[in-house]
Design a protein around this motif. Sequence first.
Motif, mmCIF file in Angstrom:
data_model
loop_
_atom_site.group_PDB
_atom_site.id
_atom_site.type_symbol
_atom_site.label_atom_id
_atom_site.label_comp_id
_atom_site.label_asym_id
_atom_site.label_seq_id
_atom_site.Cartn_x
_atom_site.Cartn_y
_atom_site.Cartn_z
ATOM 1 N N PRO A 98 -0.032 5.086 13.348
ATOM 2 C CA PRO A 98 0.376 3.669 13.261
ATOM 3 C C PRO A 98 -0.770 2.690 13.503
ATOM 4 O O PRO A 98 -0.724 1.550 13.048
ATOM 5 C CB PRO A 98 1.452 3.559 14.352
ATOM 6 C CG PRO A 98 2.043 4.922 14.429
ATOM 7 C CD PRO A 98 0.883 5.860 14.222
ATOM 8 N N GLN A 99 -1.833 3.124 14.182
ATOM 9 C CA GLN A 99 -2.978 2.248 14.447
ATOM 10 C C GLN A 99 -4.018 2.288 13.325
ATOM 11 O O GLN A 99 -4.890 1.432 13.250
ATOM 12 C CB GLN A 99 -3.662 2.660 15.762
ATOM 13 C CG GLN A 99 -2.819 2.419 17.000
ATOM 14 C CD GLN A 99 -1.678 3.409 17.148
ATOM 15 O OE1 GLN A 99 -1.851 4.610 16.904
ATOM 16 N NE2 GLN A 99 -0.508 2.930 17.541
ATOM 17 N N GLY A 100 -3.950 3.275 12.459
ATOM 18 C CA GLY A 100 -4.935 3.398 11.380
ATOM 19 C C GLY A 100 -5.302 4.850 11.151
ATOM 20 O O GLY A 100 -4.622 5.729 11.658
ATOM 21 N N ASP A 158 6.880 9.983 8.591
ATOM 22 C CA ASP A 158 7.567 9.082 7.672
ATOM 23 C C ASP A 158 6.908 9.206 6.316
ATOM 24 O O ASP A 158 5.680 9.184 6.209
ATOM 25 C CB ASP A 158 7.482 7.635 8.172
ATOM 26 C CG ASP A 158 8.447 6.702 7.448
ATOM 27 O OD1 ASP A 158 9.041 7.120 6.422
ATOM 28 O OD2 ASP A 158 8.609 5.556 7.906
ATOM 29 N N ALA A 159 7.708 9.343 5.266
ATOM 30 C CA ALA A 159 7.174 9.472 3.908
ATOM 31 C C ALA A 159 7.074 8.138 3.188
ATOM 32 O O ALA A 159 6.489 8.068 2.110
ATOM 33 C CB ALA A 159 8.055 10.424 3.089
ATOM 34 N N HIS A 160 7.635 7.073 3.776
ATOM 35 C CA HIS A 160 7.667 5.778 3.103
ATOM 36 C C HIS A 160 6.355 5.051 3.376
ATOM 37 O O HIS A 160 6.085 4.606 4.492
ATOM 38 C CB HIS A 160 8.849 4.951 3.609
ATOM 39 C CG HIS A 160 9.212 3.813 2.707
ATOM 40 N ND1 HIS A 160 8.399 2.739 2.510
ATOM 41 C CD2 HIS A 160 10.304 3.598 1.934
ATOM 42 C CE1 HIS A 160 8.964 1.893 1.675
ATOM 43 N NE2 HIS A 160 10.123 2.404 1.295
ATOM 44 N N LEU A 161 5.540 4.915 2.333
ATOM 45 C CA LEU A 161 4.189 4.407 2.532
ATOM 46 C C LEU A 161 4.152 2.946 2.957
ATOM 47 O O LEU A 161 3.240 2.531 3.673
ATOM 48 C CB LEU A 161 3.375 4.604 1.260
ATOM 49 C CG LEU A 161 3.119 6.071 0.875
ATOM 50 C CD1 LEU A 161 2.404 6.159 -0.463
ATOM 51 C CD2 LEU A 161 2.322 6.790 1.951
ATOM 52 N N VAL A 162 5.118 2.158 2.531
ATOM 53 C CA VAL A 162 5.150 0.759 2.971
ATOM 54 C C VAL A 162 5.371 0.703 4.479
ATOM 55 O O VAL A 162 4.696 -0.046 5.198
ATOM 56 C CB VAL A 162 6.224 -0.032 2.206
ATOM 57 C CG1 VAL A 162 6.352 -1.441 2.775
ATOM 58 C CG2 VAL A 162 5.893 -0.092 0.723
ATOM 59 N N ARG A 163 6.309 1.498 4.964
ATOM 60 C CA ARG A 163 6.552 1.522 6.415
ATOM 61 C C ARG A 163 5.360 2.087 7.164
ATOM 62 O O ARG A 163 5.024 1.625 8.260
ATOM 63 C CB ARG A 163 7.810 2.340 6.721
ATOM 64 C CG ARG A 163 9.111 1.651 6.391
ATOM 65 C CD ARG A 163 10.276 2.325 7.106
ATOM 66 N NE ARG A 163 10.444 3.703 6.736
ATOM 67 C CZ ARG A 163 11.341 4.150 5.856
ATOM 68 N NH1 ARG A 163 12.142 3.294 5.227
ATOM 69 N NH2 ARG A 163 11.442 5.434 5.585
ATOM 70 N N THR A 166 2.375 -0.744 6.980
ATOM 71 C CA THR A 166 2.598 -2.095 7.516
ATOM 72 C C THR A 166 2.047 -2.288 8.926
ATOM 73 O O THR A 166 1.395 -3.309 9.206
ATOM 74 C CB THR A 166 4.089 -2.454 7.442
ATOM 75 O OG1 THR A 166 4.485 -2.504 6.062
ATOM 76 C CG2 THR A 166 4.369 -3.794 8.091
ATOM 77 N N PRO A 167 2.254 -1.356 9.871
ATOM 78 C CA PRO A 167 1.707 -1.579 11.218
ATOM 79 C C PRO A 167 0.182 -1.534 11.279
ATOM 80 O O PRO A 167 -0.411 -1.937 12.281
ATOM 81 C CB PRO A 167 2.300 -0.423 12.043
ATOM 82 C CG PRO A 167 3.406 0.128 11.234
ATOM 83 C CD PRO A 167 3.043 -0.113 9.813
ATOM 84 N N GLN A 168 -0.472 -1.031 10.215
ATOM 85 C CA GLN A 168 -1.913 -0.837 10.248
ATOM 86 C C GLN A 168 -2.713 -2.011 9.681
ATOM 87 O O GLN A 168 -3.935 -2.023 9.801
ATOM 88 C CB GLN A 168 -2.286 0.412 9.424
ATOM 89 C CG GLN A 168 -1.678 1.711 9.882
ATOM 90 C CD GLN A 168 -2.192 2.880 9.061
ATOM 91 O OE1 GLN A 168 -3.295 2.836 8.506
ATOM 92 N NE2 GLN A 168 -1.416 3.941 8.971
ATOM 93 N N THR A 169 -2.061 -2.957 9.018
ATOM 94 C CA THR A 169 -2.793 -3.965 8.267
ATOM 95 C C THR A 169 -2.338 -5.374 8.600
ATOM 96 O O THR A 169 -1.199 -5.590 9.017
ATOM 97 C CB THR A 169 -2.637 -3.722 6.749
ATOM 98 O OG1 THR A 169 -3.298 -4.767 6.019
ATOM 99 C CG2 THR A 169 -1.174 -3.671 6.339
ATOM 100 N N ARG A 170 -3.259 -6.329 8.383
ATOM 101 C CA ARG A 170 -2.917 -7.744 8.548
ATOM 102 C C ARG A 170 -2.322 -8.326 7.268
ATOM 103 O O ARG A 170 -1.832 -9.449 7.276
ATOM 104 C CB ARG A 170 -4.188 -8.530 8.903
ATOM 105 C CG ARG A 170 -4.779 -8.183 10.261
ATOM 106 C CD ARG A 170 -6.047 -8.985 10.513
ATOM 107 N NE ARG A 170 -7.214 -8.363 9.892
ATOM 108 C CZ ARG A 170 -7.777 -8.763 8.778
ATOM 109 N NH1 ARG A 170 -7.264 -9.768 8.089
ATOM 110 N NH2 ARG A 170 -8.853 -8.164 8.301
#
Length: 428
Positions: A98-100, A158-163, A166-170
């Motif tokens: 989730p952090q990158g 999680d297989a959903h790439l948007v999810r 999302t926590p990794q980017t501005r």
Amino acid sequence: MPLLGAIADDFTGATDLATMLVARGFRTVVAVGSEDLAGDGPAAREVRGADAVVVALKSRTAPPAEAVEASLAALRALTDAGCRSFYFKYCSTFDSTPQGNIGPVTDALLDALGESATVVVPAFPATGRTVYRARLFVHDDLLDESPMRDHPLTPMRDAHLVRLLTPQTRRPVRAIGLDTVRAGVHALREALSAPGFADALTVVDATEDQDLRTISAATSSMRLVTGAAGLALGLTGPHEGTARTAAASRPSDVGAVLAGSASAATRAQVAHARERLPHRKLDLAALRADPTAAVAELVDFARTCWRSDPTRPPLVYAVGSLDDLEHETPEGSVPAADLIERALADCAVQLVGAGARRLLVAGGETSGAVVTALGARTLGIGAQIAPGVAWARTQPGVGGSAEGIDLALKSGNFGGTSIFTSAWDELA
């Protein structure tokens, strides 16, 4: 002067992309880090004669700030070398947390280039990675139902790439479906420039090679694209056919397999090879007690194997089954993953010193440790072994060899079951 500059977050990923670029007609050099791209040294001269340069970093599991710093340094070096188009290459299983690091590195590269948007394309159908409705599949399984679910460093839940992203980017994270891709290059280009997408990271569906060619054509004006090696299918280099490098070794030269990966694919490859090759499993207790002696014993084992039958490369491996995994590190001890990397890197150096001129290395982290320990600064891409895996030739002088040595750096998840025994045929 190179046309394309790529930044890969691990060493097997770098050779994976370089293999694809070579097949597409690019004279390609893999640079180990970005420090030697400037000046008039051998690495810089190789870069100036290339059409594409792939910088291999060991940043996939580094702290996000370190990954960003290394990636920006690579971007500056590639820009100074003359590159104007860029490719951030990560694994087709989107290995991250989730952090990158995929989101933070992409943000930093876009900011440095003065760009606002790019695509996210981890699909690589040739290796069983596809994206549909923004969900990443590994063969027939969703990512979070595949063996990647329990990856020791980047468990993918999680297989959903948007999810995932999302926590990794501005930036906003959007998705474009397969129907738009199949509508053609013009339709996809329009969708990517529509309101809401011009400042976003956009996950684009792809389930077949032709989808990747469409995406590549639609994004040809983007200064930065991101994805797995499959996206390079749509690129066309200045040379017809492949532009691969000749092997450094001879068929009579001895070699070895060093397998540090714990992936399901590598475990199956180890099981297959154990029935056909002399083998020795790393002993973590022995490595903790006396790493120098443990590595020396493994090198002696390999030399004995070469004397007995030089045509059968010995296999040194870390994990044969999940029971071999160390679930708790003894208090005050080095984690097993670090211990394995160091041991196999030390083995590689000593094996080359003992005469090995060809090494097949399994695992991204292990490959990075081996290449670094050997002191290789550039890799020329040779014969392909499997999708995403090829032999690579080091620069002369590595390990004391005037011609260099041949390395195959295999992602833990790549390759067929017989790759540890069949790869050598491609060097003949």
